[in-house]
Design a protein around this motif. Structure first.
Motif: not given
Length: 157
Positions: A93-104
């Motif tokens: 998904e095209p996004i502006v990433t802030i923090d990837t914690t918890g994505c998985g």
């Protein structure tokens, strides 16, 4: 229709016992080997689906193919579904990433919810990616997870 999701936070013997018991009773078994620990490779054979990031997938090596299906998550590059000897790429998904914690965790939870509803893996992936992408647009771990209403909207789409 039961779906069992396990991650790598239990002892290896405990995880193996639960996967084998669920498998023998006909439940769909989903395993996310995060955090990864050596010795987990034999457990993959009791999995309908393994969801691993690129580092975990590399550590699993050829044992990843012992599962009926596997999803290798690739962050901003999306993910790859490996099933029946075939590979299918899914763009992120095209996004502006802030923090990837918890994505998985979000991705796994959404996948299991959709599988429990009877959705096919390849149809569920884009929804799980949307949920994980939403998580990445916010800071923190628990606070960044999609709300019940947000997940409902994603899962209903």
């Amino acid at each position: 229709g039961d779906v069992v999701l396990l991650q790598g936070n239990l002892a290896l013997a405990t995880t193996g016992t639960i996967l084998a018991a669920a498998w023998s009773r006909g439940a769909s078994t989903v395993f996310n080997p995060a955090p990864f620990w050596p010795g987990v490779e034999p457990l993959v054979g009791h999995c309908n689906l393994v969801i691993a990031n690129r580092v975990e997938a590399a550590a699993l090596g050829s044992s990843l193919h012992a599962a009926r299906a596997a999803i290798v998550t690739l962050g901003a590059a999306g993910c790859t579904l490996i099933e029946g000897g075939n590979q299918q790429a899914f763009p992120a998904e095209p996004i502006v990433t802030i923090d990837t914690t918890g994505c998985g965790d979000t991705f796994c939870g959404a996948m299991v919810a959709l599988l429990a509803r009877g959705m096919a893996i390849d149809a569920a992936i884009p929804h799980a990616q949307k949920a994980a992408a939403l998580t990445a647009t916010r800071a923190g771990a628990f606070a960044a997870l999609p709300s019940r209403a947000e997940l409902g909207a994603i899962l209903a789409a």
